[in-house]
Design a protein around this motif. Structure first.
Motif, PDB file in Angstrom:
ATOM      1  N   UNK A   1       0.826  -1.213   0.000  1.00  0.00           N
ATOM      2  CA  UNK A   1       0.000   0.000   0.000  1.00  0.00           C
ATOM      3  C   UNK A   1       0.854   1.255   0.000  1.00  0.00           C
ATOM      4  N   UNK A   2       2.155   1.108  -0.289  1.00  0.00           N
ATOM      5  CA  UNK A   2       3.065   2.247  -0.242  1.00  0.00           C
ATOM      6  C   UNK A   2       2.909   3.167  -1.445  1.00  0.00           C
ATOM      7  N   UNK A   3       2.294   2.678  -2.518  1.00  0.00           N
ATOM      8  CA  UNK A   3       2.238   3.437  -3.755  1.00  0.00           C
ATOM      9  C   UNK A   3       0.797   3.731  -4.161  1.00  0.00           C
ATOM     10  N   UNK A   4       0.605   4.930  -4.674  1.00  0.00           N
ATOM     11  CA  UNK A   4      -0.680   5.313  -5.231  1.00  0.00           C
ATOM     12  C   UNK A   4      -0.537   5.441  -6.746  1.00  0.00           C
ATOM     13  N   UNK A   5      -1.315   4.675  -7.495  1.00  0.00           N
ATOM     14  CA  UNK A   5      -1.264   4.729  -8.952  1.00  0.00           C
ATOM     15  C   UNK A   5      -1.949   5.991  -9.433  1.00  0.00           C
ATOM     16  N   UNK A   6      -1.244   6.777 -10.269  1.00  0.00           N
ATOM     17  CA  UNK A   6      -1.764   8.057 -10.737  1.00  0.00           C
ATOM     18  C   UNK A   6      -2.377   7.977 -12.125  1.00  0.00           C
ATOM     19  N   UNK A   7      -1.677   7.318 -13.044  1.00  0.00           N
ATOM     20  CA  UNK A   7      -2.162   7.268 -14.421  1.00  0.00           C
ATOM     21  C   UNK A   7      -1.414   6.204 -15.200  1.00  0.00           C
ATOM     22  N   UNK A   8      -1.986   5.802 -16.332  1.00  0.00           N
ATOM     23  CA  UNK A   8      -1.274   4.906 -17.232  1.00  0.00           C
ATOM     24  C   UNK A   8      -0.447   5.747 -18.196  1.00  0.00           C
ATOM     25  N   UNK A   9       0.795   5.368 -18.404  1.00  0.00           N
ATOM     26  CA  UNK A   9       1.691   6.141 -19.267  1.00  0.00           C
ATOM     27  C   UNK A   9       2.140   5.378 -20.495  1.00  0.00           C
ATOM     28  N   UNK A  10       1.705   4.150 -20.649  1.00  0.00           N
ATOM     29  CA  UNK A  10       2.072   3.387 -21.839  1.00  0.00           C
ATOM     30  C   UNK A  10       1.634   1.949 -21.713  1.00  0.00           C
ATOM     31  N   UNK A  11       1.682   1.243 -22.844  1.00  0.00           N
ATOM     32  CA  UNK A  11       1.349  -0.165 -22.808  1.00  0.00           C
ATOM     33  C   UNK A  11       1.856  -0.868 -24.054  1.00  0.00           C
ATOM     34  N   UNK A  12       2.032  -2.186 -23.924  1.00  0.00           N
ATOM     35  CA  UNK A  12       2.341  -3.038 -25.045  1.00  0.00           C
ATOM     36  C   UNK A  12       1.248  -4.076 -25.171  1.00  0.00           C
ATOM     37  N   UNK A  13       1.492  -5.078 -26.004  1.00  0.00           N
ATOM     38  CA  UNK A  13       0.478  -6.101 -26.207  1.00  0.00           C
ATOM     39  C   UNK A  13       0.248  -6.935 -24.951  1.00  0.00           C
TER      40      UNK A  13
END
Length: 369
Positions: free
Chosen positions: A6-18
């Motif tokens: 729980x140490x990290x808060x996800x802010x946004x997606x910045x990329x992706x692959x297949x």
């Protein structure tokens, strides 16, 4: 999205692959930003393999540190690394790099590859998207580009150890534009194939394209692999790819061609070639000093009188720069090619199939696109 920690808060997606997605996350206590790479589906295997490689490469300059890793409640494997600034693909979308900058990038990556190869690990997917700038580039960029770790080689999802014959033969590995000729032919892969991919990257940075990159798709992946491979074979060892480089660059090409797949490259010789090219473009000729010390350290010792400036769009180089390219990155210009590499990731090393067997998966995925 929930992680084991729980140490990290996800802010946004910045990329992706297949097969994976990359998110920007903030540490709850320090407010520092990190990148989280996660499988799209459980048990694909590539990120699990990448975690093992990153542990083996821990401490090598030019390879991101593995901050944390684990499995989500949905059984998706993830890893956490430092958030880097932007890729070389992002840079060339803005402006063409100078010859001196390209050679400095090449020298930095050769230094990194030397240390990776000493661990008997092959990257096997070197391309502009997988080469990152760790932080914003200042106006006087010479010291930054040649500083150990400023240029970062990422995405070790396809990496394997040398001699893994079950994986490194009879399978096309990498991206179509930057894979080695041997990969196109399904031959045994080795150290030289990473160098050949780096060679293509530098040519791409110089010319903003490759002779085969604009060729229309045949509509069948095997035909594309064969056609582009034949183009690379016919052009390699000609001056077509070296026209905008100093003479030493053609020697680098010839040296790659002479290597055997199992042969450890003579990195001292290769770095000497790049140092000579840098001498002819922007640096003072102090050869003895270069040869008696680490090449990257020696070049930096020349002082601030010799500068190398990198023309870039300042708006591009910030912590959100990757996000501004998200739509382009989601549908990458090489998406059709990387797709086959991602099929390989569906199998463990001991289960790896030949390219003929992988075609069953490819034909299914292609028909559903």
């Amino acid at each position: 999205m929930y992680l084991q920690t729980s140490k990290y808060q996800v802010l946004s997606m910045i990329g992706q692959g297949s097969a994976h997605q990359v998110f920007k996350a903030e540490h709850n206590l320090t407010q520092k930003l990190f990148a989280i790479k996660m499988e799209k589906s459980p048990k694909l295997g590539q990120i699990e393999g990448e975690i093992k490689v990153l542990k083996e490469l821990n401490g090598i300059e030019g390879v991101p540190n593995l901050i944390h890793h684990g499995i989500t409640p949905e059984n998706k494997c993830f890893l956490i690394m430092p958030l880097l600034n932007c890729s070389l693909r992002d840079l060339v979308k803005s402006q063409q790099l100078s010859l001196s900058c390209i050679l400095a990038i090449g020298l930095s990556l050769i230094e990194t590859l030397e240390n990776v190869h000493k661990k008997n690990i092959l990257h096997l997917d070197i391309k502009p998207e997988n080469i990152m700038i760790s932080q914003k580039i200042q106006k006087n960029s010479k010291d930054q580009l040649l500083k150990p770790g400023f240029i970062q080689l990422i995405d070790f999802g396809l990496s394997q150890t040398l001699g893994n014959s079950k994986f490194l033969k009879n399978v096309f590995i990498g991206s179509l534009n930057f894979a080695s000729r041997a990969s196109h032919k399904g031959e045994q892969l080795g150290y030289k194939d990473d160098l050949e991919s780096l060679f293509y990257v530098l040519v791409y940075l110089r010319n903003c394209n490759l002779p085969w990159s604009q060729k229309p798709s045949m509509g069948f992946k095997n035909m594309d692999i064969k056609f582009i491979g034949e183009m690379k074979t016919s052009i390699f060892n000609t001056m077509t790819l070296c026209q905008k480089f100093p003479l030493e660059f053609s020697k680098f090409m010839s040296y790659i061609n002479e290597l055997k797949h199992y042969q450890m490259p003579d990195y001292s010789l290769i770095k000497e070639m790049f140092i000579k090219m840098l001498q002819t473009t922007s640096f003072s000729p102090i050869m003895d000093q270069f040869l008696n010390n680490s090449p990257i350290q020696s070049i930096n010792q020349l002082g601030n009188s010799e500068t190398m400036q990198l023309p870039i769009d300042k708006h591009l180089l910030n912590n959100n720069s990757i996000e501004t390219q998200i739509q382009d990155d989601i549908i990458d210009i090489e998406a059709k090619v990387v797709h086959l590499s991602d099929l390989i990731g569906k199998y463990t090393t001991v289960q790896i199939k030949s390219i003929q067997t992988l075609n069953i998966d490819y034909d299914y995925n292609f028909s559903n696109q």
